[in-house]
Design an enzyme around this catalytic site. Sequence first.
Site: not given
Length: 188
Positions: A89, A119, A167-168, A182
């Site tokens: 989209n 970074h 993040t995981k 989560r």
Amino acid sequence: MQLDQLLDALNASRTITAGSPLHLAMHAVSQDALRVTGELNAGYHEPERVRELLTHLTGRSIDESVTVFPPFYADFGKNIVLGRGVFINAGCTFQDQGGVTIGDDCLVGHNVVFATLNHDLDPAHRADLHPAPISVGRNVWIGSNATILPGVTIGDDAVVAAAAVVTKDVPAGAVVVGSPARVVRTVV
């Protein structure tokens, strides 16, 4: 420096040192991506033309079953792989130097960000870049305004809720929400 050499380094997750030949080559490729996405986002294009521009951007054939609603942003372009039946989209951003692969039959909501670069934390090397791939399995739904961070794999049939920050890795069939995302349930 050849594009193949640069892609080899990026796909091996090698650090790209600021000011290095790899860094300069990456910026040169980015200029083409900015030009192509500028054309893509400059006005209305028939779906076939959108796929033609995406083919030029990625250097890969884009299947006729793929639909992308502009605006679409990519600051590299050459490390994007889209499966069959993918829908993206409007307003999505692909920072794809580290590689973004989206499997067949995925749905990507408005303003999703795929970020494949980090970074360096050391202030003396802050401009150095650390690429890591994002891999999205088959039949995944990613809700609007989600952010997928470097090195994440999302399993088949998973759902990423709107505004989640992933993040995981996300297991196959999981539903993830929040920041950081989560697991709250499974889809079956």
